[in-house]
Design a protein around this motif. Structure first.
Motif, PDB file in Angstrom:
ATOM      1  N   ALA A 240       6.006  -7.752   3.938  1.00  0.00           N
ATOM      2  CA  ALA A 240       7.278  -7.123   3.576  1.00  0.00           C
ATOM      3  C   ALA A 240       8.188  -8.117   2.875  1.00  0.00           C
ATOM      4  N   ALA A 241       8.281  -9.343   3.378  1.00  0.00           N
ATOM      5  CA  ALA A 241       9.146 -10.358   2.765  1.00  0.00           C
ATOM      6  C   ALA A 241       8.750 -10.599   1.317  1.00  0.00           C
ATOM      7  N   GLY A 242       7.469 -10.758   1.077  1.00  0.00           N
ATOM      8  CA  GLY A 242       7.008 -10.989  -0.299  1.00  0.00           C
ATOM      9  C   GLY A 242       7.308  -9.824  -1.214  1.00  0.00           C
ATOM     10  N   LEU A 243       7.035  -8.623  -0.733  1.00  0.00           N
ATOM     11  CA  LEU A 243       7.280  -7.427  -1.551  1.00  0.00           C
ATOM     12  C   LEU A 243       8.771  -7.166  -1.749  1.00  0.00           C
ATOM     13  N   PHE A 244       9.552  -7.280  -0.688  1.00  0.00           N
ATOM     14  CA  PHE A 244      10.995  -7.044  -0.797  1.00  0.00           C
ATOM     15  C   PHE A 244      11.615  -8.008  -1.804  1.00  0.00           C
ATOM     16  N   TYR A 245      11.220  -9.270  -1.728  1.00  0.00           N
ATOM     17  CA  TYR A 245      11.803 -10.256  -2.628  1.00  0.00           C
ATOM     18  C   TYR A 245      11.335 -10.037  -4.074  1.00  0.00           C
ATOM     19  N   ALA A 246      10.067  -9.738  -4.247  1.00  0.00           N
ATOM     20  CA  ALA A 246       9.516  -9.596  -5.598  1.00  0.00           C
ATOM     21  C   ALA A 246       9.922  -8.302  -6.284  1.00  0.00           C
ATOM     22  N   GLU A 247      10.051  -7.210  -5.511  1.00  0.00           N
ATOM     23  CA  GLU A 247      10.224  -5.902  -6.135  1.00  0.00           C
ATOM     24  C   GLU A 247      11.480  -5.159  -5.703  1.00  0.00           C
ATOM     25  N   GLY A 248      12.212  -5.696  -4.765  1.00  0.00           N
ATOM     26  CA  GLY A 248      13.397  -5.011  -4.248  1.00  0.00           C
ATOM     27  C   GLY A 248      13.050  -4.241  -2.990  1.00  0.00           C
ATOM     28  N   ILE A 249      14.013  -4.118  -2.121  1.00  0.00           N
ATOM     29  CA  ILE A 249      13.782  -3.497  -0.824  1.00  0.00           C
ATOM     30  C   ILE A 249      13.560  -1.997  -0.948  1.00  0.00           C
ATOM     31  N   LYS A 250      14.450  -1.328  -1.627  1.00  0.00           N
ATOM     32  CA  LYS A 250      14.372   0.137  -1.712  1.00  0.00           C
ATOM     33  C   LYS A 250      13.160   0.599  -2.521  1.00  0.00           C
ATOM     34  N   GLY A 251      12.670  -0.251  -3.404  1.00  0.00           N
ATOM     35  CA  GLY A 251      11.540   0.120  -4.252  1.00  0.00           C
ATOM     36  C   GLY A 251      10.186  -0.015  -3.579  1.00  0.00           C
ATOM     37  N   VAL A 252      10.143  -0.559  -2.381  1.00  0.00           N
ATOM     38  CA  VAL A 252       8.879  -0.783  -1.677  1.00  0.00           C
ATOM     39  C   VAL A 252       8.821   0.152  -0.475  1.00  0.00           C
ATOM     40  N   GLY A 253       7.826   0.999  -0.448  1.00  0.00           N
ATOM     41  CA  GLY A 253       7.674   1.939   0.647  1.00  0.00           C
ATOM     42  C   GLY A 253       6.902   1.354   1.823  1.00  0.00           C
ATOM     43  N   VAL A 254       7.101   1.969   2.959  1.00  0.00           N
ATOM     44  CA  VAL A 254       6.423   1.532   4.180  1.00  0.00           C
ATOM     45  C   VAL A 254       4.908   1.629   4.027  1.00  0.00           C
ATOM     46  N   ASP A 255       4.412   2.682   3.389  1.00  0.00           N
ATOM     47  CA  ASP A 255       2.964   2.832   3.234  1.00  0.00           C
ATOM     48  C   ASP A 255       2.352   1.655   2.478  1.00  0.00           C
ATOM     49  N   ARG A 256       3.045   1.182   1.472  1.00  0.00           N
ATOM     50  CA  ARG A 256       2.533   0.033   0.707  1.00  0.00           C
ATOM     51  C   ARG A 256       2.502  -1.213   1.575  1.00  0.00           C
ATOM     52  N   ILE A 257       3.563  -1.432   2.340  1.00  0.00           N
ATOM     53  CA  ILE A 257       3.605  -2.595   3.233  1.00  0.00           C
ATOM     54  C   ILE A 257       2.448  -2.528   4.225  1.00  0.00           C
ATOM     55  N   LEU A 258       2.241  -1.363   4.821  1.00  0.00           N
ATOM     56  CA  LEU A 258       1.157  -1.192   5.790  1.00  0.00           C
ATOM     57  C   LEU A 258      -0.198  -1.463   5.161  1.00  0.00           C
TER      58      LEU A 258
ATOM     59  N   GLU B  80      -0.950  -3.253   2.418  1.00  0.00           N
ATOM     60  CA  GLU B  80      -1.152  -4.653   2.040  1.00  0.00           C
ATOM     61  C   GLU B  80      -1.218  -5.580   3.247  1.00  0.00           C
ATOM     62  N   ALA B  81      -0.573  -5.192   4.352  1.00  0.00           N
ATOM     63  CA  ALA B  81      -0.621  -6.007   5.573  1.00  0.00           C
ATOM     64  C   ALA B  81      -1.864  -5.704   6.401  1.00  0.00           C
ATOM     65  N   GLY B  82      -2.545  -4.611   6.069  1.00  0.00           N
ATOM     66  CA  GLY B  82      -3.730  -4.237   6.829  1.00  0.00           C
ATOM     67  C   GLY B  82      -3.408  -3.796   8.239  1.00  0.00           C
ATOM     68  N   THR B  83      -2.296  -3.078   8.380  1.00  0.00           N
ATOM     69  CA  THR B  83      -1.895  -2.589   9.700  1.00  0.00           C
ATOM     70  C   THR B  83      -1.630  -1.082   9.641  1.00  0.00           C
ATOM     71  N   THR B  84      -1.424  -0.507  10.789  1.00  0.00           N
ATOM     72  CA  THR B  84      -1.173   0.934  10.878  1.00  0.00           C
ATOM     73  C   THR B  84       0.309   1.198  11.097  1.00  0.00           C
ATOM     74  N   ARG B  85       0.700   2.430  10.886  1.00  0.00           N
ATOM     75  CA  ARG B  85       2.082   2.846  11.123  1.00  0.00           C
ATOM     76  C   ARG B  85       2.458   2.641  12.598  1.00  0.00           C
ATOM     77  N   ALA B  86       1.539   2.970  13.494  1.00  0.00           N
ATOM     78  CA  ALA B  86       1.805   2.794  14.930  1.00  0.00           C
ATOM     79  C   ALA B  86       2.073   1.324  15.256  1.00  0.00           C
ATOM     80  N   THR B  87       1.313   0.432  14.622  1.00  0.00           N
ATOM     81  CA  THR B  87       1.516  -0.999  14.839  1.00  0.00           C
ATOM     82  C   THR B  87       2.891  -1.424  14.345  1.00  0.00           C
ATOM     83  N   MET B  88       3.274  -0.923  13.177  1.00  0.00           N
ATOM     84  CA  MET B  88       4.592  -1.273  12.648  1.00  0.00           C
ATOM     85  C   MET B  88       5.688  -0.828  13.605  1.00  0.00           C
ATOM     86  N   TYR B  89       5.605   0.427  14.052  1.00  0.00           N
ATOM     87  CA  TYR B  89       6.665   0.950  14.913  1.00  0.00           C
ATOM     88  C   TYR B  89       6.667   0.295  16.295  1.00  0.00           C
TER      89      TYR B  89
END
Length: 192
Positions: A22-40, A42-51
């Motif tokens: 998330a830090a890399g994506l937020f900084y490179a592309e902006g916070i609002k422009g990066v969706g949770v699905d993309r973060i999940l 690229e991080a190789g994790t699930t929505r349940a893990t994030m929450y």
């Protein structure tokens, strides 16, 4: 200019992978422009893990900014632990800001970038930003005061302004801005 997104280590914890991604994506592309699905993804994790680690995207944004704050505080602590006179510490801070602008934060200040996306001054994100900027300014003032710089609080405010300008300037105009920052900052603090 593109900013490379760090690839989290597969051996890091799911929380660390989420935050690093998330830090890399937020900084490179902006916070609002990066969706949770993309973060999940690229991080190789699930929505349940994030929450399990972050109640929502805003909590992840808060963790990202708190991580940035911790990194900068670590730079100050390392410089202080390295020893030297207070004047040498002031010079090291100026050099550190210039290096940060050309090496780590080539897309501007992550706090200013986040503030542009979160305009509510009373919201959690803006409160984190305000705490960081207050700490940064007061820490600079303390370092300058220890170096016997006259009117340390005013000079610290000027250095914050110069840092903000340097981070944006390097992003827009390139690395040559860092030499201008160094020269101006040294002059403002009386290092010539």
């Amino acid at each position: 200019m593109t900013v490379a997104t760090p690839i989290p280590s597969e051996s890091s914890s799911p929380r660390d992978r989420l935050l690093e991604t998330a830090a890399g994506l937020f900084y490179a592309e902006g916070i609002k422009g990066v969706g949770v699905d993309r973060i999940l993804s690229e991080a190789g994790t699930t929505r349940a893990t994030m929450y399990r680690h972050f109640p929502g995207k805003e909590a992840l944004v808060a963790a990202y900014l708190e991580r940035e704050d911790a990194i900068i505080r670590g730079y100050f602590a390392a410089a202080a632990e390295a020893g030297g006179s207070p004047t040498e510490l002031v010079a090291a801070v100026i050099e550190g800001i210039a290096e940060d602008a050309t090496r780590y934060h080539r897309r501007g200040c992550p706090f200013i970038n986040a503030a542009a996306e979160y305009p509510d001054a009373d919201g959690e994100i803006r409160q984190i930003i305000e705490r960081h900027r207050t700490w940064f300014r007061s820490t600079l003032a303390a370092v300058l005061d220890a170096a016997s710089v006259a009117d340390a609080e005013r000079v610290a405010a000027s250095l914050v302004l110069l840092r903000d300008a340097a981070l944006v300037g390097v992003y827009l105009d390139g690395d040559t801005v860092s030499a201008d920052f160094r020269r101006t900052a040294r002059s403002v603090v009386g290092l010539g």
